[in-house]
Design a protein around this motif. Sequence first.
Motif, PDB file in Angstrom:
ATOM      1  N   VAL A 163       0.570  82.960   6.298  1.00 21.72           N
ATOM      2  CA  VAL A 163      -0.453  84.080   6.267  1.00 21.72           C
ATOM      3  C   VAL A 163      -1.721  83.252   6.502  1.00 21.72           C
ATOM      4  O   VAL A 163      -2.118  82.314   5.901  1.00 21.72           O
ATOM      5  CB  VAL A 163      -0.177  84.659   4.632  1.00 21.72           C
ATOM      6  CG1 VAL A 163      -1.557  85.750   4.500  1.00 21.72           C
ATOM      7  CG2 VAL A 163       0.884  85.425   4.301  1.00 21.72           C
ATOM      8  N   SER A 164      -2.254  83.954   7.482  1.00 22.65           N
ATOM      9  CA  SER A 164      -3.680  83.279   7.965  1.00 22.65           C
ATOM     10  C   SER A 164      -4.659  83.940   7.210  1.00 22.65           C
ATOM     11  O   SER A 164      -4.663  84.944   6.425  1.00 22.65           O
ATOM     12  CB  SER A 164      -4.003  83.720   9.487  1.00 22.65           C
ATOM     13  OG  SER A 164      -4.151  84.983   9.662  1.00 22.65           O
ATOM     14  N   TYR A 165      -5.905  83.454   7.295  1.00 24.39           N
ATOM     15  CA  TYR A 165      -7.059  83.730   6.593  1.00 24.39           C
ATOM     16  C   TYR A 165      -7.295  85.254   7.031  1.00 24.39           C
ATOM     17  O   TYR A 165      -7.872  86.024   6.025  1.00 24.39           O
ATOM     18  CB  TYR A 165      -8.217  82.609   6.972  1.00 24.39           C
ATOM     19  CG  TYR A 165      -9.590  83.212   6.814  1.00 24.39           C
ATOM     20  CD1 TYR A 165      -9.930  83.082   5.361  1.00 24.39           C
ATOM     21  CD2 TYR A 165     -10.625  83.416   7.620  1.00 24.39           C
ATOM     22  CE1 TYR A 165     -11.324  83.130   5.046  1.00 24.39           C
ATOM     23  CE2 TYR A 165     -11.834  83.793   7.022  1.00 24.39           C
ATOM     24  CZ  TYR A 165     -12.256  83.522   5.919  1.00 24.39           C
ATOM     25  OH  TYR A 165     -13.450  83.768   5.703  1.00 24.39           O
ATOM     26  N   LEU A 169      -7.710  88.696   4.519  1.00 22.71           N
ATOM     27  CA  LEU A 169      -8.906  89.513   4.732  1.00 22.71           C
ATOM     28  C   LEU A 169      -8.358  90.913   5.164  1.00 22.71           C
ATOM     29  O   LEU A 169      -8.796  92.045   4.743  1.00 22.71           O
ATOM     30  CB  LEU A 169      -9.997  89.070   5.665  1.00 22.71           C
ATOM     31  CG  LEU A 169     -10.666  87.754   4.969  1.00 22.71           C
ATOM     32  CD1 LEU A 169     -11.592  87.453   6.053  1.00 22.71           C
ATOM     33  CD2 LEU A 169     -11.121  87.985   3.568  1.00 22.71           C
ATOM     34  N   ALA A 170      -7.528  91.225   6.060  1.00 17.99           N
ATOM     35  CA  ALA A 170      -7.203  92.475   6.649  1.00 17.99           C
ATOM     36  C   ALA A 170      -6.463  93.232   5.695  1.00 17.99           C
ATOM     37  O   ALA A 170      -6.479  94.560   5.906  1.00 17.99           O
ATOM     38  CB  ALA A 170      -6.289  92.127   8.155  1.00 17.99           C
ATOM     39  N   VAL A 171      -5.815  92.716   4.856  1.00 15.00           N
ATOM     40  CA  VAL A 171      -5.192  93.254   3.624  1.00 15.00           C
ATOM     41  C   VAL A 171      -6.192  93.681   2.572  1.00 15.00           C
ATOM     42  O   VAL A 171      -6.361  94.777   1.867  1.00 15.00           O
ATOM     43  CB  VAL A 171      -4.131  92.622   3.207  1.00 15.00           C
ATOM     44  CG1 VAL A 171      -3.463  93.361   2.008  1.00 15.00           C
ATOM     45  CG2 VAL A 171      -2.936  92.594   4.085  1.00 15.00           C
ATOM     46  N   ALA A 172      -7.090  92.783   2.080  1.00 16.16           N
ATOM     47  CA  ALA A 172      -7.894  92.678   1.003  1.00 16.16           C
ATOM     48  C   ALA A 172      -8.935  93.567   0.906  1.00 16.16           C
ATOM     49  O   ALA A 172      -9.296  94.456   0.201  1.00 16.16           O
ATOM     50  CB  ALA A 172      -8.389  91.181   0.613  1.00 16.16           C
ATOM     51  N   SER A 364       6.592  85.843  -3.374  1.00 12.71           N
ATOM     52  CA  SER A 364       6.308  85.807  -1.976  1.00 12.71           C
ATOM     53  C   SER A 364       5.020  85.968  -1.421  1.00 12.71           C
ATOM     54  O   SER A 364       4.072  86.598  -2.327  1.00 12.71           O
ATOM     55  CB  SER A 364       7.275  87.309  -1.260  1.00 12.71           C
ATOM     56  OG  SER A 364       6.451  88.466  -1.583  1.00 12.71           O
ATOM     57  N   PRO A 365       4.581  85.593  -0.325  1.00 11.12           N
ATOM     58  CA  PRO A 365       3.149  85.734   0.182  1.00 11.12           C
ATOM     59  C   PRO A 365       2.549  87.377   0.108  1.00 11.12           C
ATOM     60  O   PRO A 365       1.458  87.384  -0.349  1.00 11.12           O
ATOM     61  CB  PRO A 365       3.192  85.168   1.408  1.00 11.12           C
ATOM     62  CG  PRO A 365       4.204  84.412   1.503  1.00 11.12           C
ATOM     63  CD  PRO A 365       5.250  84.844   0.810  1.00 11.12           C
ATOM     64  N   VAL A 366       3.250  88.225   0.264  1.00 11.19           N
ATOM     65  CA  VAL A 366       3.134  89.668   0.322  1.00 11.19           C
ATOM     66  C   VAL A 366       2.703  89.848  -1.285  1.00 11.19           C
ATOM     67  O   VAL A 366       1.502  90.487  -1.530  1.00 11.19           O
ATOM     68  CB  VAL A 366       4.132  90.407   0.701  1.00 11.19           C
ATOM     69  CG1 VAL A 366       3.564  92.163   0.417  1.00 11.19           C
ATOM     70  CG2 VAL A 366       4.191  90.463   2.267  1.00 11.19           C
ATOM     71  N   THR A 367       3.433  89.400  -2.407  1.00 12.01           N
ATOM     72  CA  THR A 367       3.038  89.944  -3.747  1.00 12.01           C
ATOM     73  C   THR A 367       2.048  89.056  -4.063  1.00 12.01           C
ATOM     74  O   THR A 367       1.144  89.391  -4.647  1.00 12.01           O
ATOM     75  CB  THR A 367       4.492  89.180  -4.515  1.00 12.01           C
ATOM     76  OG1 THR A 367       5.669  90.187  -3.890  1.00 12.01           O
ATOM     77  CG2 THR A 367       4.076  89.598  -6.128  1.00 12.01           C
ATOM     78  N   ALA A 368       1.806  87.880  -3.578  1.00  5.76           N
ATOM     79  CA  ALA A 368       0.443  86.922  -3.961  1.00  5.76           C
ATOM     80  C   ALA A 368      -0.822  87.992  -3.614  1.00  5.76           C
ATOM     81  O   ALA A 368      -1.793  88.151  -4.200  1.00  5.76           O
ATOM     82  CB  ALA A 368       0.758  85.632  -3.613  1.00  5.76           C
ATOM     83  N   LEU A 428      -0.377  97.705   2.380  1.00  4.02           N
ATOM     84  CA  LEU A 428      -0.897  97.017   3.742  1.00  4.02           C
ATOM     85  C   LEU A 428      -0.384  95.782   4.050  1.00  4.02           C
ATOM     86  O   LEU A 428      -0.082  95.247   5.087  1.00  4.02           O
ATOM     87  CB  LEU A 428      -2.251  96.921   3.634  1.00  4.02           C
ATOM     88  CG  LEU A 428      -3.010  98.334   3.592  1.00  4.02           C
ATOM     89  CD1 LEU A 428      -4.473  97.882   3.273  1.00  4.02           C
ATOM     90  CD2 LEU A 428      -2.975  98.892   5.063  1.00  4.02           C
ATOM     91  N   GLY A 429       0.264  95.118   2.756  1.00  6.43           N
ATOM     92  CA  GLY A 429       0.691  93.665   2.982  1.00  6.43           C
ATOM     93  C   GLY A 429       2.106  93.767   3.843  1.00  6.43           C
ATOM     94  O   GLY A 429       2.431  92.789   4.543  1.00  6.43           O
ATOM     95  N   ASN A 430       2.921  94.687   3.248  1.00  2.29           N
ATOM     96  CA  ASN A 430       4.173  95.056   4.156  1.00  2.29           C
ATOM     97  C   ASN A 430       4.140  95.220   5.515  1.00  2.29           C
ATOM     98  O   ASN A 430       4.934  95.202   6.419  1.00  2.29           O
ATOM     99  CB  ASN A 430       4.940  95.924   3.394  1.00  2.29           C
ATOM    100  CG  ASN A 430       5.573  95.440   2.193  1.00  2.29           C
ATOM    101  OD1 ASN A 430       6.506  94.439   2.049  1.00  2.29           O
ATOM    102  ND2 ASN A 430       5.261  95.980   0.988  1.00  2.29           N
ATOM    103  N   VAL A 431       2.846  96.065   5.962  1.00  8.24           N
ATOM    104  CA  VAL A 431       2.696  96.227   7.149  1.00  8.24           C
ATOM    105  C   VAL A 431       2.141  95.159   8.117  1.00  8.24           C
ATOM    106  O   VAL A 431       2.528  94.793   9.227  1.00  8.24           O
ATOM    107  CB  VAL A 431       1.691  97.523   7.363  1.00  8.24           C
ATOM    108  CG1 VAL A 431       1.411  97.959   8.666  1.00  8.24           C
ATOM    109  CG2 VAL A 431       2.307  98.746   6.823  1.00  8.24           C
ATOM    110  N   ILE A 432       1.065  94.195   7.544  1.00  4.68           N
ATOM    111  CA  ILE A 432       0.203  93.475   8.302  1.00  4.68           C
ATOM    112  C   ILE A 432       0.945  92.028   8.194  1.00  4.68           C
ATOM    113  O   ILE A 432       0.962  91.373   9.054  1.00  4.68           O
ATOM    114  CB  ILE A 432      -1.064  93.422   7.691  1.00  4.68           C
ATOM    115  CG1 ILE A 432      -1.916  94.616   7.902  1.00  4.68           C
ATOM    116  CG2 ILE A 432      -1.841  92.342   8.367  1.00  4.68           C
ATOM    117  CD1 ILE A 432      -3.112  94.926   7.342  1.00  4.68           C
TER     118      ILE A 432
END
Length: 433
Positions: A163-165, A169-172, A364-368, A428-432
Amino acid sequence: MVVVELAIVLLAIYLGARLGGIGIGFAGGLGVGVLTLGCGLAPGAIPFDVIEIIMAVIAAIAAMQVAGGMDYLVSLAERLLRRHPRYITLLAPLVTYTMTLLAGTGHTAFSTLPVIAEVAKEQGIRPSRPLSIAVVASQIAITASPISAAVVFLAALLEPRGVSYLALLAVAIPATMAAIFIAALITNFLGKELKDDPICQARLARGEVTLRGASVFTGKPGARRAVLLFLLGIVAVVLYATAISDAVGLLSHPVLPRNDAIVVFMLTVATLICLTCRIDTGDILSAGTFKSGMSACICVMGVAWLGDTFVKAHLSDIQGVAGQWLSDFPWMLAIILFFASTLLYSQAATAKALLPAALMLGVSPVTAVASFAAVSALFVLPTYPTLLAAVEMDDTGSTRIGRYVFNHPFLIPGVLAIVLSVLFGFVLGNVIL
């Protein structure tokens, strides 16, 4: 023995909460002392990587404040709010969210709270509505700011996991921004109207409610230049982080890693502000943002050190108990972060204390990423500085702490905003990602 050690951790946090402010950092250090010298645990790691980022960013912000940049930003915010006063409950959180997003610290909200309270009173709008959601927005925006220590720390954890920086940001940013907007819409209907509030009417009758009117901005010569330099520094951070990311790969072997680059860019910005705006560097040490930022460093150091000491000593036990729960119910991470942050009083400290262990447990990274906004539950206990400031600045009495401590106007907007941020984060996390 584990129960005794956990009790020591909780007692240290409780003592720190009672002391307030920088005291929670002091109590964290006391807790580490008891755990190591009294219980024989090995000391955990002090989060110097987080602390150095907070120090560098705060140094640049304090220099900008001394140069008049903060006053200039507040004048822009006041102009916006007074131009559309009927929409104060929607615009106030937008202002505090944006300022925190750019500055990386929620303490920038201090300067805008008086304006929000005054504009609301002038329009006959219950001040607790815009004030409460504005404070919440300033806290949640930390989890979306490109230069906040919490975001930079999480990015460093997630990059080895793909998961890149920029993806973070694109999710948060959209998740938290959408959540704040919806929460603001609902907050606009909370509480009685001022004309129906007996406490406000009693204060009006006693002449305790005053209208100060619009303030006249008399900016310092270098105010706009200081703001421009600070914004350029933020842009430089984002561009550099993008260039060295694996996804872009413009710089495959960077001399400066991202954390060091943030420190370099922010200190450079502070230097340029001092030189071009001709400010006295001694004044920076007494600036309000500098004092609050250095206090945050001590808090992060003590609390995160305490948490790391306990977690590392019992990581295998924690993995055995919590690993299966988080695997079956990943959303529970958000609940854990929520309640932990109410006690730790810092997004960065909460992230540092719990997220590494969560990822080691198989989260998972998505959950985090989706759960990350939950580290902003600093509004639950009505003792956080910006929350208390909002209470003090509302002379109508609508923004008040109830008899039962938790019945205050920040709780519903805050919980709603975090729940929505987490939900949008998962979507968004599951999409991006």
